[in-house]
Design a protein around this motif. Structure first.
Motif, PDB file in Angstrom:
ATOM      1  N   VAL A 202     -11.290  44.059  35.514  1.00 26.25           N
ATOM      2  CA  VAL A 202     -11.699  44.213  34.121  1.00 26.25           C
ATOM      3  C   VAL A 202     -10.582  43.756  33.186  1.00 26.25           C
ATOM      4  O   VAL A 202      -9.432  44.197  33.305  1.00 26.25           O
ATOM      5  CB  VAL A 202     -12.062  45.677  33.807  1.00 26.25           C
ATOM      6  N   VAL A 203     -10.944  42.863  32.277  1.00 33.91           N
ATOM      7  CA  VAL A 203     -10.043  42.417  31.223  1.00 33.91           C
ATOM      8  C   VAL A 203     -10.579  42.975  29.908  1.00 33.91           C
ATOM      9  O   VAL A 203     -11.733  42.721  29.544  1.00 33.91           O
ATOM     10  CB  VAL A 203      -9.970  40.879  31.153  1.00 33.91           C
ATOM     11  N   ALA A 204      -9.766  43.745  29.216  1.00 24.69           N
ATOM     12  CA  ALA A 204     -10.181  44.391  27.966  1.00 24.69           C
ATOM     13  C   ALA A 204      -9.568  43.647  26.789  1.00 24.69           C
ATOM     14  O   ALA A 204      -8.348  43.451  26.736  1.00 24.69           O
ATOM     15  CB  ALA A 204      -9.741  45.846  27.949  1.00 24.69           C
ATOM     16  N   VAL A 205     -10.413  43.237  25.841  1.00 27.98           N
ATOM     17  CA  VAL A 205      -9.962  42.425  24.707  1.00 27.98           C
ATOM     18  C   VAL A 205     -10.247  43.180  23.405  1.00 27.98           C
ATOM     19  O   VAL A 205     -11.391  43.549  23.135  1.00 27.98           O
ATOM     20  CB  VAL A 205     -10.672  41.056  24.683  1.00 27.98           C
ATOM     21  N   GLY A 206      -9.207  43.393  22.609  1.00 26.44           N
ATOM     22  CA  GLY A 206      -9.367  44.094  21.344  1.00 26.44           C
ATOM     23  C   GLY A 206      -8.205  43.813  20.421  1.00 26.44           C
ATOM     24  O   GLY A 206      -7.219  43.184  20.807  1.00 26.44           O
ATOM     25  N   ASP A 225      -4.698  41.067  23.358  1.00 29.58           N
ATOM     26  CA  ASP A 225      -4.757  41.240  21.907  1.00 29.58           C
ATOM     27  C   ASP A 225      -5.551  40.077  21.322  1.00 29.58           C
ATOM     28  O   ASP A 225      -5.122  38.918  21.418  1.00 29.58           O
ATOM     29  CB  ASP A 225      -3.347  41.282  21.328  1.00 29.58           C
ATOM     30  N   SER A 226      -6.694  40.373  20.739  1.00 30.27           N
ATOM     31  CA  SER A 226      -7.574  39.313  20.240  1.00 30.27           C
ATOM     32  C   SER A 226      -6.992  38.583  19.040  1.00 30.27           C
ATOM     33  O   SER A 226      -7.533  37.561  18.612  1.00 30.27           O
ATOM     34  CB  SER A 226      -8.945  39.896  19.867  1.00 30.27           C
ATOM     35  N   ARG A 227      -5.886  39.089  18.501  1.00 33.00           N
ATOM     36  CA  ARG A 227      -5.227  38.405  17.383  1.00 33.00           C
ATOM     37  C   ARG A 227      -4.201  37.381  17.866  1.00 33.00           C
ATOM     38  O   ARG A 227      -3.603  36.675  17.048  1.00 33.00           O
ATOM     39  CB  ARG A 227      -4.537  39.433  16.488  1.00 33.00           C
ATOM     40  N   ASP A 228      -4.012  37.298  19.172  1.00 32.59           N
ATOM     41  CA  ASP A 228      -2.989  36.419  19.760  1.00 32.59           C
ATOM     42  C   ASP A 228      -3.651  35.191  20.375  1.00 32.59           C
ATOM     43  O   ASP A 228      -4.222  35.277  21.473  1.00 32.59           O
ATOM     44  CB  ASP A 228      -2.218  37.200  20.827  1.00 32.59           C
ATOM     45  N   PRO A 229      -3.585  34.028  19.724  1.00 30.89           N
ATOM     46  CA  PRO A 229      -4.250  32.820  20.248  1.00 30.89           C
ATOM     47  C   PRO A 229      -3.767  32.428  21.641  1.00 30.89           C
ATOM     48  O   PRO A 229      -4.564  31.961  22.464  1.00 30.89           O
ATOM     49  CB  PRO A 229      -3.898  31.748  19.211  1.00 30.89           C
ATOM     50  N   GLU A 230      -2.488  32.612  21.916  1.00 34.52           N
ATOM     51  CA  GLU A 230      -1.970  32.235  23.230  1.00 34.52           C
ATOM     52  C   GLU A 230      -2.537  33.140  24.322  1.00 34.52           C
ATOM     53  O   GLU A 230      -2.869  32.666  25.417  1.00 34.52           O
ATOM     54  CB  GLU A 230      -0.446  32.293  23.227  1.00 34.52           C
ATOM     55  N   ALA A 231      -2.640  34.442  24.022  1.00 33.02           N
ATOM     56  CA  ALA A 231      -3.216  35.367  24.999  1.00 33.02           C
ATOM     57  C   ALA A 231      -4.680  35.042  25.262  1.00 33.02           C
ATOM     58  O   ALA A 231      -5.147  35.084  26.411  1.00 33.02           O
ATOM     59  CB  ALA A 231      -3.069  36.800  24.505  1.00 33.02           C
ATOM     60  N   LEU A 232      -5.414  34.701  24.213  1.00 32.59           N
ATOM     61  CA  LEU A 232      -6.820  34.317  24.389  1.00 32.59           C
ATOM     62  C   LEU A 232      -6.938  33.030  25.192  1.00 32.59           C
ATOM     63  O   LEU A 232      -7.840  32.887  26.032  1.00 32.59           O
ATOM     64  CB  LEU A 232      -7.487  34.152  23.025  1.00 32.59           C
ATOM     65  N   ALA A 233      -6.036  32.099  24.965  1.00 30.53           N
ATOM     66  CA  ALA A 233      -6.075  30.826  25.691  1.00 30.53           C
ATOM     67  C   ALA A 233      -5.867  31.043  27.187  1.00 30.53           C
ATOM     68  O   ALA A 233      -6.444  30.317  28.019  1.00 30.53           O
ATOM     69  CB  ALA A 233      -5.012  29.879  25.144  1.00 30.53           C
ATOM     70  N   ARG A 234      -5.083  32.045  27.546  1.00 33.07           N
ATOM     71  CA  ARG A 234      -4.813  32.301  28.965  1.00 33.07           C
ATOM     72  C   ARG A 234      -6.030  32.815  29.715  1.00 33.07           C
ATOM     73  O   ARG A 234      -6.106  32.682  30.941  1.00 33.07           O
ATOM     74  CB  ARG A 234      -3.648  33.298  29.111  1.00 33.07           C
ATOM     75  N   ILE A 235      -6.989  33.421  29.007  1.00 32.82           N
ATOM     76  CA  ILE A 235      -8.183  33.913  29.708  1.00 32.82           C
ATOM     77  C   ILE A 235      -9.384  32.986  29.521  1.00 32.82           C
ATOM     78  O   ILE A 235     -10.502  33.313  29.928  1.00 32.82           O
ATOM     79  CB  ILE A 235      -8.542  35.346  29.264  1.00 32.82           C
ATOM     80  N   ALA A 236      -9.162  31.811  28.923  1.00 30.05           N
ATOM     81  CA  ALA A 236     -10.269  30.866  28.729  1.00 30.05           C
ATOM     82  C   ALA A 236     -10.859  30.443  30.066  1.00 30.05           C
ATOM     83  O   ALA A 236     -10.125  30.146  31.027  1.00 30.05           O
ATOM     84  CB  ALA A 236      -9.776  29.647  27.960  1.00 30.05           C
ATOM     85  N   ASP A 237     -12.195  30.468  30.157  1.00 28.23           N
ATOM     86  CA  ASP A 237     -12.914  29.998  31.347  1.00 28.23           C
ATOM     87  C   ASP A 237     -12.512  30.760  32.616  1.00 28.23           C
ATOM     88  O   ASP A 237     -12.444  30.193  33.694  1.00 28.23           O
ATOM     89  CB  ASP A 237     -12.680  28.491  31.527  1.00 28.23           C
ATOM     90  N   THR A 238     -12.244  32.060  32.482  1.00 27.09           N
ATOM     91  CA  THR A 238     -11.824  32.853  33.649  1.00 27.09           C
ATOM     92  C   THR A 238     -12.781  33.973  34.011  1.00 27.09           C
ATOM     93  O   THR A 238     -12.682  34.539  35.102  1.00 27.09           O
ATOM     94  CB  THR A 238     -10.443  33.496  33.399  1.00 27.09           C
ATOM     95  N   ALA A 239     -13.699  34.332  33.118  1.00 31.18           N
ATOM     96  CA  ALA A 239     -14.537  35.512  33.331  1.00 31.18           C
ATOM     97  C   ALA A 239     -15.898  35.141  33.907  1.00 31.18           C
ATOM     98  O   ALA A 239     -16.583  34.249  33.403  1.00 31.18           O
ATOM     99  CB  ALA A 239     -14.731  36.278  32.028  1.00 31.18           C
ATOM    100  N   ASP A 240     -16.286  35.837  34.962  1.00 29.66           N
ATOM    101  CA  ASP A 240     -17.626  35.654  35.521  1.00 29.66           C
ATOM    102  C   ASP A 240     -18.679  36.259  34.605  1.00 29.66           C
ATOM    103  O   ASP A 240     -19.834  35.825  34.596  1.00 29.66           O
ATOM    104  CB  ASP A 240     -17.708  36.311  36.901  1.00 29.66           C
ATOM    105  N   ALA A 241     -18.271  37.258  33.853  1.00 34.67           N
ATOM    106  CA  ALA A 241     -19.178  37.908  32.901  1.00 34.67           C
ATOM    107  C   ALA A 241     -18.361  38.409  31.721  1.00 34.67           C
ATOM    108  O   ALA A 241     -17.184  38.755  31.869  1.00 34.67           O
ATOM    109  CB  ALA A 241     -19.923  39.069  33.555  1.00 34.67           C
TER     110      ALA A 241
END
Length: 345
Positions: A202-206, A225-241
């Motif tokens: 589970v990856v929790a984004v907030g 942290d959804s305010r961090d573009p770099e952190a969001l970029a690291r989880i791009a295209d990684t979630a099955d759901a």
């Protein structure tokens, strides 16, 4: 039985800053046939309460009555039974979720999908809810609370709990899968637990540090942290759901960025789609509340200690202040309004 009680009543929707709720003495109704009365111990505070109070849903006919008592995640003790009610006794600990009643005869009701009933009534929106000392409930939509559960802590099981469970239940996930959950308030903190129970990562984004901390406490393998573009970029295209509980187009876009090709998005809130890419073969499922069978599963999991709520308790007469804190985003997880000293019917 006395004919009055104290409750938070809304006469006219208005911004919460204008203090539209009034804690006052009001009529205490008697249960009709098929109904029961609950001596309210606690009622969770949901953002949808705020939407109704501030008038966001007036065009949709909500609130349906005036004055109205808000609140739709309620626990307490049965204090009176209407004619024909069986399976309950005065003093039983019980709870009520947003689905106050359904017609029981339509195609959805007879197939166990009563949350889709077109004639459904929502607690605290179409009928009086749980921001009060007493509440009338439909027996067919009232649930026994296991004896080992605290009634204040259990109140959020009846909205965040059932809503989160139903959303996760739409996914076929398990060990080896990654699930990203966007929006970590009252519903999101429950979804983290239900998703973790499947064995998925589970990856929790907030965007709130307190919410991210709670998610880690409850089993999230990673928080973002959804305010961090770099952190969001690291989880791009990684979630099955992905599951979304934040009603913002920006969050929906973040969720789709995280979702793999062929993955599934479950939305528990309204979303806007702009240029949905068919070539990625992604699936969208909308999820609303949950069924009676699912509600009972939630209570069983809680009684077994497999899930828990994270709550801050406040006196029932402080509802306006609590809703103000909710609007400001300053609550750690789920606020619960409680009537002090209620231990029996």
């Amino acid at each position: 039985m006395t004919s009055s009680m104290f409750a938070q009543e809304l006469d006219q929707p208005a911004p919460i800053a204008q203090a539209p709720l009034t804690w006052r003495e009001t009529n205490r109704a008697a249960p009709a046939a098929g109904q029961l009365e609950i001596h309210v111990v606690a009622c969770g505070v949901c953002r949808s309460n705020l939407h109704m109070i501030e008038g966001d849903w007036v065009d949709g006919g909500v609130p349906a009555i005036s004055p109205i008592i808000p609140g739709h995640e309620v626990t307490g003790y049965v204090s009176a039974l209407g004619e024909g009610v069986t399976g309950f006794a005065v003093g039983d600990p019980v709870g009520v979720q947003p689905l106050w009643s359904s017609c029981e005869t339509c195609e959805f009701c007879v197939s166990g999908r009563e949350n889709l009933c077109h004639d459904r009534k929502i607690t605290g929106e179409h009928v009086n809810g749980g921001y009060a000392e007493y509440m009338i409930a439909t027996a067919a939509h009232t649930y026994h609370v296991p004896a080992n559960l605290d009634l204040v802590d259990s109140a959020p099981l009846f909205c965040p709990g059932i809503t989160a469970f139903a959303a996760v239940d739409k996914l076929t996930i398990g060990a080896g899968d990654t699930v990203a959950i966007f929006g970590l308030g009252g519903v999101g903190h429950m979804a983290v637990q239900f998703a973790a129970l499947t064995g998925a990562r589970v990856v929790a984004v907030g965007r709130t540090p307190e919410h991210l901390e709670v998610a880690r406490e409850l089993g999230a393998a990673e928080t973002v942290d959804s305010r961090d573009p770099e952190a969001l970029a690291r989880i791009a295209d990684t979630a099955d759901a992905v599951i979304t509980f934040a009603p913002a187009d920006a969050v929906t876009a973040q969720a789709f960025d995280a979702l793999k090709w062929g993955g599934t998005l479950v939305n528990g809130v309204a979303l806007t789609l702009d240029g949905f890419p068919f070539n990625k073969a992604q699936t969208i499922h909308a999820s609303v509340i949950g069924t009676r069978a699912q509600m009972r599963e939630v209570l069983e999991l809680a009684a077994a200690g497999k899930i828990r709520t994270v709550v801050d308790s406040f006196d029932m007469n402080t509802a306006g202040d609590v809703l103000t804190a909710l609007a400001a985003g300053s609550l750690r997880s789920r606020a619960v309004l409680a009537n002090p000293g209620v231990t029996t019917a």
